[in-house]
Design a protein around this motif. Structure first.
Motif, PDB file in Angstrom:
ATOM      1  N   ALA A 409       0.819  -1.212   0.000  1.00  0.00           N
ATOM      2  CA  ALA A 409       0.000   0.000   0.000  1.00  0.00           C
ATOM      3  C   ALA A 409       0.855   1.264   0.000  1.00  0.00           C
ATOM      4  CB  ALA A 409      -0.931  -0.006   1.217  1.00  0.00           C
ATOM      5  N   LEU A 410       1.949   1.246   0.752  1.00  0.00           N
ATOM      6  CA  LEU A 410       2.779   2.440   0.892  1.00  0.00           C
ATOM      7  C   LEU A 410       3.878   2.527  -0.164  1.00  0.00           C
ATOM      8  CD1 LEU A 410       3.410   4.978   2.566  1.00  0.00           C
ATOM      9  CD2 LEU A 410       4.909   3.557   3.986  1.00  0.00           C
ATOM     10  N   ASN A 411       4.502   1.377  -0.455  1.00  0.00           N
ATOM     11  CA  ASN A 411       5.700   1.393  -1.305  1.00  0.00           C
ATOM     12  C   ASN A 411       5.542   0.680  -2.648  1.00  0.00           C
ATOM     13  OD1 ASN A 411       7.177   2.678   0.840  1.00  0.00           O
ATOM     14  ND2 ASN A 411       7.307   0.668   1.835  1.00  0.00           N
ATOM     15  N   GLY A 412       4.397   0.002  -2.833  1.00  0.00           N
ATOM     16  CA  GLY A 412       4.197  -0.690  -4.100  1.00  0.00           C
ATOM     17  C   GLY A 412       5.011  -1.960  -4.268  1.00  0.00           C
ATOM     18  N   ASN A 413       5.442  -2.545  -3.140  1.00  0.00           N
ATOM     19  CA  ASN A 413       6.254  -3.761  -3.197  1.00  0.00           C
ATOM     20  C   ASN A 413       5.402  -5.000  -2.964  1.00  0.00           C
ATOM     21  OD1 ASN A 413       8.670  -2.257  -3.493  1.00  0.00           O
ATOM     22  ND2 ASN A 413       8.805  -1.988  -1.256  1.00  0.00           N
ATOM     23  N   TYR A 414       5.515  -5.977  -3.871  1.00  0.00           N
ATOM     24  CA  TYR A 414       4.838  -7.246  -3.661  1.00  0.00           C
ATOM     25  C   TYR A 414       5.539  -8.036  -2.568  1.00  0.00           C
ATOM     26  CZ  TYR A 414       2.319  -6.610  -8.087  1.00  0.00           C
ATOM     27  OH  TYR A 414       1.503  -6.138  -9.079  1.00  0.00           O
ATOM     28  N   PRO A 415       4.825  -8.920  -1.873  1.00  0.00           N
ATOM     29  CA  PRO A 415       5.464  -9.778  -0.856  1.00  0.00           C
ATOM     30  C   PRO A 415       6.572 -10.623  -1.474  1.00  0.00           C
ATOM     31  CG  PRO A 415       3.073  -9.851  -0.632  1.00  0.00           C
ATOM     32  CD  PRO A 415       3.347  -9.127  -1.905  1.00  0.00           C
ATOM     33  N   THR A 416       7.676 -10.723  -0.787  1.00  0.00           N
ATOM     34  CA  THR A 416       8.797 -11.533  -1.245  1.00  0.00           C
ATOM     35  C   THR A 416       8.480 -13.011  -1.029  1.00  0.00           C
ATOM     36  OG1 THR A 416      10.374  -9.798  -0.677  1.00  0.00           O
ATOM     37  CG2 THR A 416      11.262 -12.010  -0.979  1.00  0.00           C
ATOM     38  N   PRO A 417       8.571 -13.841  -2.068  1.00  0.00           N
ATOM     39  CA  PRO A 417       8.247 -15.261  -1.918  1.00  0.00           C
ATOM     40  C   PRO A 417       9.118 -15.947  -0.866  1.00  0.00           C
ATOM     41  CG  PRO A 417       8.329 -14.677  -4.227  1.00  0.00           C
ATOM     42  CD  PRO A 417       8.860 -13.498  -3.469  1.00  0.00           C
ATOM     43  N   SER A 418       8.485 -16.713  -0.009  1.00  0.00           N
ATOM     44  CA  SER A 418       9.184 -17.505   0.999  1.00  0.00           C
ATOM     45  C   SER A 418       8.262 -18.664   1.362  1.00  0.00           C
ATOM     46  CB  SER A 418       9.498 -16.658   2.234  1.00  0.00           C
ATOM     47  OG  SER A 418       8.304 -16.395   2.966  1.00  0.00           O
ATOM     48  N   PHE A 419       8.638 -19.449   2.357  1.00  0.00           N
ATOM     49  CA  PHE A 419       7.806 -20.547   2.778  1.00  0.00           C
ATOM     50  C   PHE A 419       6.538 -20.085   3.499  1.00  0.00           C
ATOM     51  CE2 PHE A 419      11.651 -23.153   2.194  1.00  0.00           C
ATOM     52  CZ  PHE A 419      11.096 -24.204   1.501  1.00  0.00           C
ATOM     53  N   TYR A 420       6.490 -18.796   3.850  1.00  0.00           N
ATOM     54  CA  TYR A 420       5.332 -18.270   4.574  1.00  0.00           C
ATOM     55  C   TYR A 420       4.707 -17.071   3.876  1.00  0.00           C
ATOM     56  CZ  TYR A 420       6.738 -21.322   8.346  1.00  0.00           C
ATOM     57  OH  TYR A 420       7.053 -22.453   9.088  1.00  0.00           O
TER      58      TYR A 420
END
Length: 421
Positions: A409-420
């Motif tokens: 919402a703030l920075n336009g970054n997608y979640p970084t893929p990880s096991f969680y």
């Protein structure tokens, strides 16, 4: 790869130790259901069967052998497997709908049932074509149930290289569904290199010791206890490392499949609590002396609370269904799945999980406010909905899902893929 099937399938009158220490000969056909119809119809039959003993089994804990066998007999364990390989060819929307329906009456069975598909997902995403097709055909033809011993945060199991494979030695916690399974997905850290290894092995193989030590306040029949591996032989052909975990956007879908499993079980638990609350309120609750209403069905505060419950759960369900639609679309892309599409799916899954957690805990906690003091009777065990949801929502902190959503919402970054994530 050698074919190995749980010894229980070879001896259908095997004796089992019950929770009170007595022995019982199980015919594994005691549920008396002649399952018929499409997956949805079969699910309705299974749900009705599970609901009959859910309260008593919540109190007993332990492994629900008879109920697990009913799930096997239903044929639903091969729902995810394409028809080409002997399965039912279901999509994720269908699977999550069924998981949610089961969770309304028995969230423990819903969890181990759902983990069947998480383990099959692990095989599909991490293994090469020859491997996953072999395990899919094997699962469909022998109606195999898969257990979990893949715990990325528990690095106590070490893999030592030997000729033709590895030896896994160490402990694992939270091995959900491992008891009474035929195969397990296990993980270990390779000594010297620190590489994360994942493998598929038969549960009955020498070197696997399941402790049966799960005795928590909720999800009491998920067998989420610990396992110990003592020089467990893992053949090279059983390692799921080609292409392996997190090797692509497609391979990283496992965590999103898992998060949406949690989400739908959360919703199912809360919907079960709401349904139980409605039944109790309608038949047993009384109008408070200060109310101007003639019946409990007209009391404004009772209606207000039920309105809040409904709004929260309805919104969570819509978000979860939307995420399932996006998952089906992402799943179809296979290795062509790009980071943007994967990222949009992650945002949808996390939004659904956050809302399901909050609305679910709200309903399961406050349902007593509309049901009344008599609803706290131990015989009813209406508290099981809160206990089950409270335990399960602690799987991984929802705060980190909010952080990822905030970063978008703030920075336009997608979640970084990880096991969680």
């Amino acid at each position: 790869m050698t074919l190995a099937v749980n010894a229980r399938q070879k001896d259908e009158t095997k004796e089992k130790v019950l929770n009170d220490g007595t022995l019982k000969k199980d015919t594994f056909n005691q549920h008396g259901i002649a399952f018929s119809g499409n997956p949805q119809q079969v699910t309705q039959q299974l749900v009705a069967y599970l609901a009959k003993t859910a309260v008593e089994r919540d109190a007993a804990g332990g492994t629900p052998y008879e109920q697990r066998q009913a799930v096997r007999d239903s044929g639903l364990l091969k729902l995810l497997i394409p028809q080409t390989y002997g399965g039912l060819g279901g999509n994720w929307q269908e699977i999550y709908t069924i998981i949610r329906q089961i969770a309304r009456v028995d969230s423990s069975i819903a969890q181990v049932f759902a983990f069947q598909f998480l383990m099959l997902t692990s095989i599909r995403l991490y293994a090469n074509d020859t491997q996953w097709q072999h395990y899919y055909r094997l699962t469909a033809s022998h109606n195999l149930w898969w257990g979990n011993a893949l715990n990325p945060l528990d690095n106590r199991t070490i893999a030592r290289k030997i000729s033709g494979g590895y030896e896994f030695t160490g402990q694992k916690s939270f091995c959900s569904g491992s008891m009474d399974s035929d195969y397990m997905i296990v993980s270990a850290i390779e000594e010297n290199t620190g590489k994360f290894l994942v493998a598929a092995v038969p549960t009955q193989r020498k070197g696997i010791h399941l402790k049966g030590d799960w005795d928590n306040i909720g999800q009491r029949q998920t067998d989420s206890g610990s396992a110990e591996f003592e020089q467990l032989l893992v053949e090279d052909g059983e390692l799921l490392i080609d292409p392996g975990p997190l090797s692509s956007s497609f391979a990283s879908l496992r965590s999103l499949v898992a998060q949406l499993i949690f989400t739908n079980i959360y919703i199912g638990i809360a919907e079960g609590a709401l349904e139980e609350g409605v039944k109790y309120t309608s038949s047993n609750s009384r109008v408070w002396s200060g109310s101007l209403a003639q019946t409990i069905h007209q009391d404004p505060f009772t209606l207000l609370h039920y309105g809040e419950f409904w709004a929260g759960l309805h919104a969570s369900a819509i978000l979860a269904d939307h995420a399932a639609t996006l998952l089906d679309q992402a799943w179809e892309k296979d290795l062509s799945l790009d980071e943007k599409t994967r990222g949009e799916l992650a945002l949808a899954v996390f939004s659904a999980k956050v809302n399901a957690t909050k609305s679910g805990l709200d309903v399961t906690t406050r349902i007593f406010e509309v049901a009344g003091a008599r609803a706290t009777t131990a015989k009813l065990r209406m508290d099981r909905y809160w206990r089950n949801l409270r335990v399960y929502t602690l799987h991984d902190p929802v705060d980190y899902k909010l952080k990822d959503l905030g970063d978008w919402a703030l920075n336009g970054n997608y979640p970084t893929p990880s096991f969680y994530a």
